[in-house]
Design a protein around this motif. Structure first.
Motif, PDB file in Angstrom:
ATOM      1  N   ARG A  19       0.846  -1.185   0.000  1.00 43.90           N
ATOM      2  CA  ARG A  19       0.000   0.000   0.000  1.00 43.90           C
ATOM      3  C   ARG A  19       0.881   1.235   0.000  1.00 43.90           C
ATOM      4  O   ARG A  19       1.695   1.431   0.906  1.00 43.90           O
ATOM      5  CB  ARG A  19      -0.924   0.005   1.215  1.00 43.90           C
ATOM      6  N   LEU A  20       0.726   2.055  -1.007  1.00 49.95           N
ATOM      7  CA  LEU A  20       1.439   3.326  -1.091  1.00 49.95           C
ATOM      8  C   LEU A  20       0.523   4.454  -0.612  1.00 49.95           C
ATOM      9  O   LEU A  20      -0.678   4.423  -0.867  1.00 49.95           O
ATOM     10  CB  LEU A  20       1.870   3.610  -2.527  1.00 49.95           C
ATOM     11  N   SER A  21       1.122   5.417   0.062  1.00 52.14           N
ATOM     12  CA  SER A  21       0.373   6.590   0.513  1.00 52.14           C
ATOM     13  C   SER A  21       1.066   7.851   0.053  1.00 52.14           C
ATOM     14  O   SER A  21       2.290   7.881  -0.077  1.00 52.14           O
ATOM     15  CB  SER A  21       0.244   6.597   2.036  1.00 52.14           C
ATOM     16  N   CYS A  22       0.284   8.878  -0.165  1.00 52.36           N
ATOM     17  CA  CYS A  22       0.825  10.179  -0.567  1.00 52.36           C
ATOM     18  C   CYS A  22       0.090  11.251   0.208  1.00 52.36           C
ATOM     19  O   CYS A  22      -1.137  11.322   0.175  1.00 52.36           O
ATOM     20  CB  CYS A  22       0.643  10.385  -2.064  1.00 52.36           C
ATOM     21  N   ALA A  23       0.860  12.080   0.895  1.00 51.28           N
ATOM     22  CA  ALA A  23       0.278  13.182   1.656  1.00 51.28           C
ATOM     23  C   ALA A  23       0.619  14.498   0.980  1.00 51.28           C
ATOM     24  O   ALA A  23       1.781  14.751   0.659  1.00 51.28           O
ATOM     25  CB  ALA A  23       0.815  13.171   3.090  1.00 51.28           C
ATOM     26  N   ALA A  24      -0.397  15.313   0.781  1.00 53.52           N
ATOM     27  CA  ALA A  24      -0.216  16.621   0.160  1.00 53.52           C
ATOM     28  C   ALA A  24      -0.229  17.704   1.224  1.00 53.52           C
ATOM     29  O   ALA A  24      -1.012  17.647   2.174  1.00 53.52           O
ATOM     30  CB  ALA A  24      -1.314  16.879  -0.867  1.00 53.52           C
ATOM     31  N   SER A  25       0.641  18.693   1.056  1.00 53.25           N
ATOM     32  CA  SER A  25       0.669  19.829   1.973  1.00 53.25           C
ATOM     33  C   SER A  25       0.800  21.115   1.173  1.00 53.25           C
ATOM     34  O   SER A  25       1.174  21.094   0.010  1.00 53.25           O
ATOM     35  CB  SER A  25       1.816  19.689   2.970  1.00 53.25           C
ATOM     36  N   GLY A  26       0.500  22.244   1.833  1.00 56.86           N
ATOM     37  CA  GLY A  26       0.537  23.525   1.147  1.00 56.86           C
ATOM     38  C   GLY A  26      -0.866  23.908   0.684  1.00 56.86           C
ATOM     39  O   GLY A  26      -1.852  23.491   1.280  1.00 56.86           O
ATOM     40  N   PRO A  27      -0.969  24.712  -0.373  1.00 54.61           N
ATOM     41  CA  PRO A  27      -2.280  25.162  -0.864  1.00 54.61           C
ATOM     42  C   PRO A  27      -3.015  24.058  -1.609  1.00 54.61           C
ATOM     43  O   PRO A  27      -3.221  24.116  -2.822  1.00 54.61           O
ATOM     44  CB  PRO A  27      -1.925  26.335  -1.772  1.00 54.61           C
ATOM     45  N   THR A  28      -3.458  23.040  -0.883  1.00 51.15           N
ATOM     46  CA  THR A  28      -4.042  21.854  -1.505  1.00 51.15           C
ATOM     47  C   THR A  28      -5.400  22.116  -2.145  1.00 51.15           C
ATOM     48  O   THR A  28      -5.891  21.282  -2.902  1.00 51.15           O
ATOM     49  CB  THR A  28      -4.157  20.729  -0.479  1.00 51.15           C
ATOM     50  N   SER A  29      -6.022  23.250  -1.833  1.00 49.16           N
ATOM     51  CA  SER A  29      -7.320  23.540  -2.446  1.00 49.16           C
ATOM     52  C   SER A  29      -7.197  23.731  -3.952  1.00 49.16           C
ATOM     53  O   SER A  29      -8.185  23.693  -4.683  1.00 49.16           O
ATOM     54  CB  SER A  29      -7.931  24.784  -1.809  1.00 49.16           C
ATOM     55  N   SER A  30      -5.967  23.928  -4.442  1.00 54.13           N
ATOM     56  CA  SER A  30      -5.756  24.114  -5.871  1.00 54.13           C
ATOM     57  C   SER A  30      -5.693  22.792  -6.631  1.00 54.13           C
ATOM     58  O   SER A  30      -5.690  22.775  -7.850  1.00 54.13           O
ATOM     59  CB  SER A  30      -4.461  24.892  -6.103  1.00 54.13           C
ATOM     60  N   ILE A  31      -5.614  21.695  -5.880  1.00 51.38           N
ATOM     61  CA  ILE A  31      -5.484  20.378  -6.512  1.00 51.38           C
ATOM     62  C   ILE A  31      -6.853  19.805  -6.828  1.00 51.38           C
ATOM     63  O   ILE A  31      -7.737  19.786  -5.971  1.00 51.38           O
ATOM     64  CB  ILE A  31      -4.735  19.408  -5.574  1.00 51.38           C
ATOM     65  N   TYR A  32      -7.015  19.308  -8.059  1.00 50.48           N
ATOM     66  CA  TYR A  32      -8.271  18.645  -8.396  1.00 50.48           C
ATOM     67  C   TYR A  32      -8.070  17.154  -8.655  1.00 50.48           C
ATOM     68  O   TYR A  32      -8.832  16.326  -8.213  1.00 50.48           O
ATOM     69  CB  TYR A  32      -8.920  19.304  -9.614  1.00 50.48           C
ATOM     70  N   VAL A  33      -7.027  16.829  -9.357  1.00 49.67           N
ATOM     71  CA  VAL A  33      -6.752  15.421  -9.678  1.00 49.67           C
ATOM     72  C   VAL A  33      -5.486  14.972  -8.947  1.00 49.67           C
ATOM     73  O   VAL A  33      -4.496  15.710  -8.901  1.00 49.67           O
ATOM     74  CB  VAL A  33      -6.554  15.238 -11.197  1.00 49.67           C
ATOM     75  N   MET A  34      -5.542  13.797  -8.365  1.00 45.10           N
ATOM     76  CA  MET A  34      -4.357  13.178  -7.769  1.00 45.10           C
ATOM     77  C   MET A  34      -4.209  11.778  -8.336  1.00 45.10           C
ATOM     78  O   MET A  34      -5.202  11.100  -8.616  1.00 45.10           O
ATOM     79  CB  MET A  34      -4.469  13.122  -6.243  1.00 45.10           C
ATOM     80  N   GLY A  35      -2.961  11.373  -8.499  1.00 48.89           N
ATOM     81  CA  GLY A  35      -2.749  10.064  -9.098  1.00 48.89           C
ATOM     82  C   GLY A  35      -1.366   9.520  -8.863  1.00 48.89           C
ATOM     83  O   GLY A  35      -0.578  10.089  -8.098  1.00 48.89           O
ATOM     84  N   TRP A  36      -1.111   8.401  -9.534  1.00 49.45           N
ATOM     85  CA  TRP A  36       0.164   7.702  -9.421  1.00 49.45           C
ATOM     86  C   TRP A  36       0.716   7.382 -10.804  1.00 49.45           C
ATOM     87  O   TRP A  36      -0.030   6.980 -11.702  1.00 49.45           O
ATOM     88  CB  TRP A  36      -0.017   6.403  -8.640  1.00 49.45           C
ATOM     89  N   PHE A  37       2.017   7.575 -10.940  1.00 46.43           N
ATOM     90  CA  PHE A  37       2.761   7.167 -12.120  1.00 46.43           C
ATOM     91  C   PHE A  37       3.874   6.245 -11.645  1.00 46.43           C
ATOM     92  O   PHE A  37       4.189   6.182 -10.448  1.00 46.43           O
ATOM     93  CB  PHE A  37       3.356   8.387 -12.834  1.00 46.43           C
ATOM     94  N   ARG A  38       4.502   5.570 -12.580  1.00 45.60           N
ATOM     95  CA  ARG A  38       5.657   4.748 -12.242  1.00 45.60           C
ATOM     96  C   ARG A  38       6.676   4.792 -13.367  1.00 45.60           C
ATOM     97  O   ARG A  38       6.340   5.052 -14.520  1.00 45.60           O
ATOM     98  CB  ARG A  38       5.232   3.307 -11.952  1.00 45.60           C
ATOM     99  N   GLN A  39       7.921   4.529 -12.992  1.00 46.71           N
ATOM    100  CA  GLN A  39       9.002   4.531 -13.971  1.00 46.71           C
ATOM    101  C   GLN A  39       9.966   3.419 -13.646  1.00 46.71           C
ATOM    102  O   GLN A  39      10.577   3.416 -12.566  1.00 46.71           O
ATOM    103  CB  GLN A  39       9.711   5.887 -14.001  1.00 46.71           C
ATOM    104  N   ALA A  40      10.094   2.497 -14.575  1.00 47.45           N
ATOM    105  CA  ALA A  40      11.053   1.400 -14.447  1.00 47.45           C
ATOM    106  C   ALA A  40      12.359   1.814 -15.116  1.00 47.45           C
ATOM    107  O   ALA A  40      12.366   2.701 -15.980  1.00 47.45           O
ATOM    108  CB  ALA A  40      10.497   0.145 -15.097  1.00 47.45           C
ATOM    109  N   PRO A  41      13.476   1.198 -14.730  1.00 44.66           N
ATOM    110  CA  PRO A  41      14.768   1.554 -15.327  1.00 44.66           C
ATOM    111  C   PRO A  41      14.742   1.446 -16.844  1.00 44.66           C
ATOM    112  O   PRO A  41      14.284   0.438 -17.394  1.00 44.66           O
ATOM    113  CB  PRO A  41      15.716   0.525 -14.714  1.00 44.66           C
TER     114      PRO A  41
END
Length: 124
Positions: A19-41
């Motif tokens: 389970r991955l978690s992501c916490a946002a801080s700062g002016p978070t009211s400006s955020i509408y979409v949140m998501g995850w990307f990944r990058q393999a070598p």
């Protein structure tokens, strides 16, 4: 400036869960979409999952549908990624991302904020 901080990566055997978690801080009211990307070598950064502010109709890349679940908690300014039935090909650095736009996009260039990334390694 919005800041994103991921946690929860690690080493797991194929078939296991993380389970991955992501916490946002700062002016978070400006955020509408949140998501995850990944990058393999040696590969480009790719879309994994994203969800709008309402949390309804999340989107996933085809290869993770039925295995991964994205959940958003606006009260805590967090987004999580439940990963089940992990495969060796899921091995990558996973990045939390957020965008001010109202539409989920699979293009990393359309995201405004990024976390530092967390390593997920699935051993076969």
């Amino acid at each position: 400036q919005v800041q994103l901080a991921e946690s929860g990566g690690g080493l797991v055997q194929a078939g296991g869960s993380l389970r991955l978690s992501c916490a946002a801080s700062g002016p978070t009211s400006s955020i509408y979409v949140m998501g995850w990307f990944r990058q393999a070598p040696g590969k480009e950064r790719e879309f994994v999952a994203a969800v709008t502010w309402s949390g309804r109709m999340p989107q996933y890349r085809d290869s993770v549908k039925g295995r991964f679940t994205i959940l958003r908690d606006n009260a805590k300014n967090t987004v999580s990624l439940e990963m089940n039935s992990l495969k060796a090909e899921d091995t990558a650095v996973y990045y939390c991302a957020a965008r001010r736009g109202s539409i989920v996009s699979v293009a990393p260039t359309l995201y405004d904020y990024w976390g530092q990334g967390t390593q997920v390694t699935v051993s076969s």
